[in-house]
Design a protein around this motif. Structure first.
Motif, PDB file in Angstrom:
ATOM      1  N   ALA A   1     133.425  23.620  45.493  1.00  0.00           N
ATOM      2  CA  ALA A   1     133.545  24.223  44.169  1.00  0.00           C
ATOM      3  C   ALA A   1     132.210  24.284  43.440  1.00  0.00           C
ATOM      4  N   ASP A   2     131.273  23.415  43.799  1.00  0.00           N
ATOM      5  CA  ASP A   2     129.980  23.394  43.112  1.00  0.00           C
ATOM      6  C   ASP A   2     129.023  24.460  43.623  1.00  0.00           C
ATOM      7  N   THR A   3     129.337  25.085  44.741  1.00  0.00           N
ATOM      8  CA  THR A   3     128.420  26.063  45.336  1.00  0.00           C
ATOM      9  C   THR A   3     128.134  27.223  44.400  1.00  0.00           C
ATOM     10  N   VAL A   4     129.120  27.607  43.607  1.00  0.00           N
ATOM     11  CA  VAL A   4     128.978  28.785  42.747  1.00  0.00           C
ATOM     12  C   VAL A   4     127.854  28.607  41.732  1.00  0.00           C
ATOM     13  N   TYR A   5     127.597  27.389  41.289  1.00  0.00           N
ATOM     14  CA  TYR A   5     126.532  27.167  40.305  1.00  0.00           C
ATOM     15  C   TYR A   5     125.154  27.480  40.899  1.00  0.00           C
ATOM     16  N   TYR A   6     124.988  27.198  42.181  1.00  0.00           N
ATOM     17  CA  TYR A   6     123.720  27.525  42.835  1.00  0.00           C
ATOM     18  C   TYR A   6     123.616  29.024  43.112  1.00  0.00           C
ATOM     19  N   TYR A   7     124.740  29.642  43.462  1.00  0.00           N
ATOM     20  CA  TYR A   7     124.728  31.095  43.645  1.00  0.00           C
ATOM     21  C   TYR A   7     124.240  31.798  42.377  1.00  0.00           C
ATOM     22  N   GLN A   8     124.750  31.335  41.231  1.00  0.00           N
ATOM     23  CA  GLN A   8     124.412  32.004  39.973  1.00  0.00           C
ATOM     24  C   GLN A   8     122.935  31.865  39.620  1.00  0.00           C
ATOM     25  N   MET A   9     122.340  30.720  39.919  1.00  0.00           N
ATOM     26  CA  MET A   9     120.992  30.456  39.459  1.00  0.00           C
ATOM     27  C   MET A   9     119.914  30.996  40.396  1.00  0.00           C
ATOM     28  N   ILE A  10     120.278  31.414  41.606  1.00  0.00           N
ATOM     29  CA  ILE A  10     119.271  31.806  42.591  1.00  0.00           C
ATOM     30  C   ILE A  10     118.415  32.986  42.128  1.00  0.00           C
ATOM     31  N   PRO A  11     118.970  34.082  41.591  1.00  0.00           N
ATOM     32  CA  PRO A  11     118.087  35.185  41.163  1.00  0.00           C
ATOM     33  C   PRO A  11     117.063  34.766  40.125  1.00  0.00           C
ATOM     34  N   GLY A  12     117.492  34.023  39.098  1.00  0.00           N
ATOM     35  CA  GLY A  12     116.550  33.579  38.083  1.00  0.00           C
ATOM     36  C   GLY A  12     115.546  32.582  38.629  1.00  0.00           C
ATOM     37  N   LEU A  13     115.998  31.695  39.509  1.00  0.00           N
ATOM     38  CA  LEU A  13     115.084  30.719  40.097  1.00  0.00           C
ATOM     39  C   LEU A  13     114.049  31.403  40.978  1.00  0.00           C
TER      40      LEU A  13
ATOM     41  N   LEU B   1     109.970  25.252  35.555  1.00  0.00           N
ATOM     42  CA  LEU B   1     110.285  26.674  35.695  1.00  0.00           C
ATOM     43  C   LEU B   1     111.358  27.067  34.684  1.00  0.00           C
ATOM     44  N   PRO B   2     111.130  28.073  33.853  1.00  0.00           N
ATOM     45  CA  PRO B   2     112.188  28.573  32.964  1.00  0.00           C
ATOM     46  C   PRO B   2     113.165  29.455  33.740  1.00  0.00           C
ATOM     47  N   VAL B   3     114.420  29.031  33.790  1.00  0.00           N
ATOM     48  CA  VAL B   3     115.437  29.730  34.578  1.00  0.00           C
ATOM     49  C   VAL B   3     116.688  29.883  33.737  1.00  0.00           C
ATOM     50  N   LYS B   4     117.341  31.035  33.861  1.00  0.00           N
ATOM     51  CA  LYS B   4     118.599  31.288  33.162  1.00  0.00           C
ATOM     52  C   LYS B   4     119.741  30.710  33.985  1.00  0.00           C
ATOM     53  N   LEU B   5     120.353  29.667  33.456  1.00  0.00           N
ATOM     54  CA  LEU B   5     121.442  29.006  34.180  1.00  0.00           C
ATOM     55  C   LEU B   5     122.383  28.336  33.189  1.00  0.00           C
ATOM     56  N   TYR B   6     123.405  27.693  33.741  1.00  0.00           N
ATOM     57  CA  TYR B   6     124.433  27.079  32.904  1.00  0.00           C
ATOM     58  C   TYR B   6     124.108  25.615  32.647  1.00  0.00           C
ATOM     59  N   SER B   7     124.111  25.248  31.383  1.00  0.00           N
ATOM     60  CA  SER B   7     124.069  23.831  31.023  1.00  0.00           C
ATOM     61  C   SER B   7     125.505  23.336  30.923  1.00  0.00           C
ATOM     62  N   ASP B   8     125.700  22.116  31.327  1.00  0.00           N
ATOM     63  CA  ASP B   8     127.044  21.558  31.433  1.00  0.00           C
ATOM     64  C   ASP B   8     127.201  20.447  30.405  1.00  0.00           C
TER      65      ASP B   8
ATOM     66  N   SER C   1     120.538  29.196  51.094  1.00  0.00           N
ATOM     67  CA  SER C   1     120.275  30.632  51.013  1.00  0.00           C
ATOM     68  C   SER C   1     119.692  31.141  52.323  1.00  0.00           C
ATOM     69  N   LYS C   2     119.862  32.411  52.550  1.00  0.00           N
ATOM     70  CA  LYS C   2     119.138  33.058  53.624  1.00  0.00           C
ATOM     71  C   LYS C   2     117.665  33.173  53.206  1.00  0.00           C
ATOM     72  N   PRO C   3     116.762  33.443  54.147  1.00  0.00           N
ATOM     73  CA  PRO C   3     115.346  33.554  53.755  1.00  0.00           C
ATOM     74  C   PRO C   3     115.158  34.534  52.608  1.00  0.00           C
ATOM     75  N   LEU C   4     114.550  34.054  51.530  1.00  0.00           N
ATOM     76  CA  LEU C   4     114.346  34.845  50.318  1.00  0.00           C
ATOM     77  C   LEU C   4     112.900  35.314  50.251  1.00  0.00           C
ATOM     78  N   HIS C   5     112.733  36.605  50.004  1.00  0.00           N
ATOM     79  CA  HIS C   5     111.392  37.192  49.930  1.00  0.00           C
ATOM     80  C   HIS C   5     110.832  37.018  48.521  1.00  0.00           C
ATOM     81  N   ILE C   6     109.622  36.448  48.428  1.00  0.00           N
ATOM     82  CA  ILE C   6     108.967  36.215  47.141  1.00  0.00           C
ATOM     83  C   ILE C   6     107.655  36.991  47.108  1.00  0.00           C
ATOM     84  N   HIS C   7     107.483  37.831  46.098  1.00  0.00           N
ATOM     85  CA  HIS C   7     106.219  38.539  45.899  1.00  0.00           C
ATOM     86  C   HIS C   7     105.223  37.609  45.214  1.00  0.00           C
ATOM     87  N   LEU C   8     104.003  37.589  45.695  1.00  0.00           N
ATOM     88  CA  LEU C   8     102.971  36.707  45.143  1.00  0.00           C
ATOM     89  C   LEU C   8     101.889  37.512  44.438  1.00  0.00           C
ATOM     90  N   TYR C   9     102.282  38.427  43.573  1.00  0.00           N
ATOM     91  CA  TYR C   9     101.294  39.173  42.786  1.00  0.00           C
ATOM     92  C   TYR C   9     101.873  39.519  41.420  1.00  0.00           C
TER      93      TYR C   9
END
Length: 1182
Positions: free
Chosen positions: A631-643, A741-748, A1174-1182
């Protein structure tokens, strides 16, 4: 060790003592758990010595001068092939002959290995025990031929006369002959008789029978050097190598037993990574397929450069291919293909991305093309016009070297400024202090971000071109081609882009050493070109970093063992032995560093072994394909794009330090722990894997998480008046803080509702508020339904294609799991006592409920206005059954044939006084006479008519009507419509409170909130209408939230304020249960707020849980990569070889210095148990 945390329990100790001798000997099981007949052991000894007998026969004939050495090898090999086929066919015959018997399952799985019944010396059960056989026929043939080849070449390898000539000593030759054949016998037995369980285990299952090939593989490596020595004469180095390997050959069984030598699959991946990174200038890759493809392409590039005849052509080729191979071509190709496909398929949906994304992609490609052209132009011009014969202090190449030194110093300073600690020791005076909120942090970090832009420009644009200038001016490129030039400069031109920071350090080192020793005639200056110097410096740089990290890890293990007071008595001896034999410990560290293998602390104690070399990811599986989802997996799913976006900014600025594949980072926010690993690095990009650890903290988890919080607090929560350059108080910890890191996520937030939910005044107000909320929800539901119905009619007239869409949306049922369906079971009267202090009331999921819900499971039951919706055109509609959605109450016709009801409206028996009232009419099936008339008249007095009219007048609907306020006024004065609403609202109200209709209790509220209704005469009526039931449940939950808000924020003054509350609940809140599937959907769709009611049976209190979506700060620190690899290597050894899966074992116990428990959790399943990967996530470094 203490009794509650054993290294190995008694049973596992006995099992290990039986398995380890089998590993040493290559497969013979000479120690069984029961009394076996003597012939079982005799047969194993005969099979073990069989290759020696066959090889000894050939050796005897050779020593007598009857056969030549190569005929001796052929004879021994042929006899071994014949013997191997006989052994395999015998095993196959025994398996086919024995009858298949299904055994009862045993809980003691390990004991089954020793449970065998032997009837005779050559019985089928005996043969199956001695020779388990192969799973595949192809392997039977291949392994048999390989066994013969190994025996033949091994006989040739161990000929006594040959070894006497090699060493000049008969005694040494005899020893090598004896122990050498022991090595060969272990390899042969493991290959064709019974494969040993190897300590160096990489895969959890040997699907393709790769493990039997492990020992023959290393034997053939030794034999190949001897064959090269035989056929390539007059090479002193080869002779010396052959002498050393003959001695090392006899120690192979001990290296196999200690797990130093990797299995074939791990060896193959490790070798490709090492060659690609240090020989070809590439990077470890995020997947095995990418690694294989990149290795083949890069090898082809190096080979092709050797055959290019023109010096200018070679420079252009190396520069261009080095740049292109450092890019993420697969990602660019995917984006390009997606853009082309989207361009060809003309879509009308406005939800799809438009030209901005395509424009950005083409801008990026244009940027890379410009960089490539400039690099090619620079390299060819400098090589052709400015290249000099040799470097001197005033040569152009030397001047570029000085520039590179300055760049290195500037980039190092700019990178260290971005992190909270310098060298991980001193507090960075420029980093913001005591930062708790995102606006304050961003304000204080603005200067650092500007510095990050400067650093990024110098790193991505200035430094590569400066290094290309240095390489293009080298005199070695003017000479004739050689293998060393092609290999060295292919790597150098690739490294410039692939890993610019490391390439800059290597180039500066080579330039500085050459300038300082240019007048000294050393082999470094005389025999090695610049490309090979860079290659050697790169290897030394990597191994030096590994050595320092391994040394820190070893010291941390010693400190951890010494500081554990409960185990200090048992670990004191180990610590003393490590100090006494510190040279041997240092040798183990150096050896593991040279092999780039993990330093394995056995049971995480200071017993250091050299682990086998393995890929940088440490695990064989594909990244991100396995996780222990909960049940806790969903919290990580939500935060991945912002992170991911925050990591992109921090990595590009240098806040996470030097980005190297294999680096590990740990992020912390409230109860969430995020494990980040860098998988691949290239020019302006990297691939990462993000794992989420469990939120339900165990005692071990809590202890280590508390230390993580302490480490981060000491770094980031300093007062403004603190020392400018304070010292890191947790320097010995494997975790070093980096940045936030400033990330948009849920505080509990979890609150105790005592004094609110059990307040008598609040409970009385609850009943009146519930009626108002029911009115508001039903009116707004009918309003939305009317608007949707009007839209459907328009769509039918304008576009016939929509007719194929609407039935799909409204009539196709969606199957839901039982957990997703709210229980409609009222339960027994005992369930409705107010004594809920023992267990929290929850939705019942027994067989009775499943029987009651059979009819409902094929119907989708969303809350209207909730997060789940379907899009039709430009309108968002809830998915509801077709009948209840479209069948409205209209005026004045006789009864209709039931078979035609699908196409015609439901008709009431009374007329509305307003012609527009049917637009807000309730569905016919929601009218009922289940309550007695007297009871209904009594209940109708509670209906808030003034509130009803206020809500109607506030509606914003009927866009087709010209004078909407007048229409709403007429509808509000329609008494018939008001009576319909009063009837439906009060029946729902009665159903929610049951027969007694007394003031609600906290237990009653919690039960109904959870979907468990009390029994009443209206119970069946409501539960048979799932859509209305959902609306009533939604109103009840809204009312509870309203009660909490009134208690916290004060009473409601007027209807307008109440409307604002309800509209906010509808648009910004999801109010329900944590176990609901829609709770997860609301999180993924990022509802601003979520609320849930619960009960804590331990404390005996009612609790409220509020999730708030906001931008918050995640603290991130860098982990000692070698500490992670070492603990993962021990985990693999313990679980896969020693099968030590005891949940209370010592190696999984918490330790704040090593973060042992968290590291075990972060391992890939099945050995670890992250709840998200997560699957390998592509990060731009510029």
């Amino acid at each position: 060790m203490s009794s509650d945390a054993p290294l190995l329990n008694d049973y596992k100790k006995d099992f290990f003592l039986k398995r380890f001798p089998q590993t040493v000997l290559g497969g013979p099981r000479l120690k069984l758990g029961h009394c076996a007949p003597p012939y079982v052991y005799i047969n194993q000894i005969i099979l073990f010595l069989m290759p020696w007998v066959l090889g000894g026969t050939g050796t005897f004939l050779y020593q007598l001068g009857i056969l030549e050495d190569y005929y001796t090898a052929a004879l021994s090999g042929g006899l071994m092939i014949f013997t191997a086929f006989v052994i395999q066919l015998t095993s196959l015959y025994a398996r086919n002959k024995s009858a298949t018997v299904k055994r009862m399952l045993s809980t003691d799985i390990l004991a089954e290995e020793d449970e065998h019944e032997f009837t005779s010396c050559a019985g089928a059960e005996t043969i199956k025990f001695l020779i388990p056989g192969k799973k595949y026929i192809a392997n039977m043939v291949f392994h048999s031929v390989l066994a013969g080849l190994m025996c033949g070449l091994g006989t040739w390898y161990l000929l006594p006369n040959r070894m006497i000539l090699l060493y000049g000593s008969t005694g040494g030759a005899v020893l090598l002959f004896f122990f050498g054949w022991m090595t060969l016998c272990t390899g042969e037995y493991s290959l064709i008789v019974n494969t040993a369980v190897e300590t160096a285990t990489f895969q959890t299952q040997d699907t393709y029978e790769i493990i039997p090939l492990m020992r023959p593989l290393y034997i053939f490596l030794f034999l190949s050097i001897d064959l090269a020595y035989r056929f390539m004469v007059n090479i002193p180095a080869l002779e010396q190598m052959n002498q050393i390997l003959h001695i090392l050959f006899i120690f192979l069984p001990f290296l196999w037993a200690l797990g130093v030598l990797p299995p074939p699959d791990a060896l193959f991946l490790w070798a490709m990574e090492q060659i690609l990174e240090f020989g070809l200038g590439g990077s470890p890759m995020s997947t095995h397929i990418r690694l294989l493809i990149m290795f083949i392409i890069s090898s082809g590039t190096a080979v092709t450069s050797y055959f290019i005849p023109s010096n200018v052509g070679v420079v252009l080729f190396m520069t261009g291919l080095g740049f292109l191979l450092s890019l993420n071509l697969s990602e660019m190709g995917f984006v390009f293909q997606h853009s082309v496909t989207r361009h060809r398929v003309e879509t009308k949906s406005k939800a799809l991305p438009t030209g901005s994304e395509k424009h950005f992609t083409w801008k990026e490609c244009l940027f890379y093309v410009i960089i490539l052209l400039l690099a090619l132009l620079e390299s060819v011009l400098l090589h052709h016009f400015a290249c000099c014969s040799q470097i001197s202090k005033n040569s152009p190449q030397a001047i570029v070297g000085y520039i590179l030194m300055i760049l290195l110093i500037i980039l190092w300073i700019l990178r260290e400024i971005q992190s909270v600690y310098i060298f991980g020791i001193f507090r960075n005076p420029f980093y913001p202090k005591d930062v708790h909120t995102v606006p304050l942090f961003l304000e204080k970090q603005a200067r650092l971000m500007k510095i990050g832009v400067v650093r990024r420009t110098l790193l991505n644009l200035v430094s590569p071109f400066a290094m290309i200038a240095f390489l293009s001016l080298d005199s070695a490129l003017q000479e004739l081609h050689s293998v060393s030039v092609s290999l060295g400069f292919t790597r150098a031109f690739r490294m410039v882009w692939q890993n610019t920071e490391n390439a800059l350090l290597e180039t500066v080192t080579v330039a500085a050493v050459h300038l300082l020793t240019s007048s000294v005639h050393t082999r470094w200056n005389r025999s090695l070109n610049t490309g090979l110097r860079l290659l050697l410096v790169g290897i030394m740089r990597d191994r030096l970093i590994q050595f320092i990290s391994k040394l820190q890890f070893a010291v941390a293990i010693l400190l951890a063992s010494w500081t554990e007071e409960k185990r200090r008595k048992s670990t004191t001896t180990l610590c003393i032995l490590n100090m006494v034999f510190s040279p041997f410990v240092l040798v183990s560290i150096i050896f593991s560093t040279l092999l780039s293998s993990p330093l394995l602390p056995l049971f995480t104690l200071p017993l250091f072994l050299v682990g086998f070399p393995r890929p940088i990811q440490s695990w064989p599986g594909v990244v991100g394909t396995a996780a222990c989802v909960c049940a806790d997996t969903v919290y990580y799913y939500q935060m991945i794009p912002g992170l991911t976006a925050a990591l992109q900014s921090a990595m590009a600025a240098g806040g996470l330090g030097l980005l190297l594949p294999g680096s590990h980072y740990l992020g912390r926010f409230q109860d969430r722990l995020i494990w980040i690993m860098i998988l691949e690095h290239g020019y302006t990009y990297c691939y990462i894997n993000i794992k989420g650890l469990e939120l339900q903290e165990t005692s071990c988890h809590t202890a280590e998480a508390g230390r993580v919080d302490e480490v981060f607090e000491g770094a980031f929560a300093q007062e403004e008046y603190a020392k400018i350059c304070s010292i890191n108080g947790h320097f010995g910890n494997v975790l070093t803080p980096c940045t936030v890191l400033p990330v948009k996520l849920y505080s509990d937030a979890r609150n105790v509702l005592s004094g609110i939910i059990d307040s008598h005044d609040n409970l009385i107000e609850f009943k009146g508020d519930l009626v108002k909320v029911l009115v508001w929800i039903l009116i707004h539901y009918c309003s939305r339904r009317s608007s949707m119905q009007e839209h459907v009619h328009k769509t039918e007239n304008e576009e016939k294609a929509s007719l194929g869409i609407l039935p799909t949306l409204n009539t196709s049922p969606q199957n839901e799991s039982p957990e997703d369906t709210v229980s409609l079971n009222s339960g027994t009267l005992d369930d409705w006592s107010d004594d809920v202090l023992g267990d929290e009331p929850t939705t019942k999921k027994g067989n009775e409920e499943k029987h009651q819900l059979k009819v409902l499971q094929s119907i989708n039951l969303p809350l209207p206005g909730s997060v789940e919706s379907q899009v039709v055109g430009d309108h968002s509609i809830g998915k509801v059954p077709e009948n209840s959605f479209y069948k409205a109450v209209i005026l004045g016709y006789p009864a209709i044939d039931k078979g035609k009801q699908e196409d015609m409206a439901y008709i009431p028996l009374v007329e509305f006084s307003c012609s527009h009232s049917h637009l807000l009419s309730l569905p016919k099936e929601w009218t009922s006479d289940c309550l007695p008339k007297s009871k209904m008249r009594e209940m109708s007095l509670l209906f808030p008519e003034d509130w009803y009219q206020f809500v109607l007048r506030q509606l914003e609907c009927f866009p087709s009507e010209e004078n909407v306020p007048d229409v709403l006024e007429e509808i509000a004065n329609d008494r018939v419509l008001k009576d319909f609403y009063a009837h439906a609202v009060m029946t729902c109200y009665f159903s929610l409170f049951g027969v007694c209709n007394l003031d609600p209790t906290p237990g009653h509220i919690l039960k109904v909130y959870s979907g468990v209704l009390p029994w009443s005469v209206a119970f069946d009526w409501l539960t048979e209408k799932p859509e209305l039931f959902q609306l009533a449940l939604k109103a009840f939950r809204y009312t509870l939230k309203l009660m909490v808000d009134k208690a916290s924020l004060g009473p409601i003054e007027d209807f307008k304020e109440l409307t604002n509350y309800l509209e906010e609940y509808e648009s910004d809140w999801y109010i329900g249960l944590v176990s609901d599937e829609k709770w997860k959907e609301a999180i993924l769709q990022e509802k601003p707020y979520l609320f849930s009611l619960g009960y804590d049976p331990d404390m005996g209190v009612y609790t409220g849980r509020v999730l708030t979506l906001q931008e918050l700060l995640i603290q991130v620190g860098k982990l000692n990569a070698e500490a992670v690899r070492g603990q993962w290597a021990n985990l693999s050894w313990e679980l896969l070889y020693a099968t030590n899966d005891d949940e209370e074992r010592y190696s999984i116990q918490a330790h704040p210095l090593l973060l042992r428990n968290l590291t075990v959790q972060a391992a890939d399943p099945p050995l670890g148990y992250p709840v998200y990967s997560s699957k390998p996530l592509h990060i731009h470094l510029y």
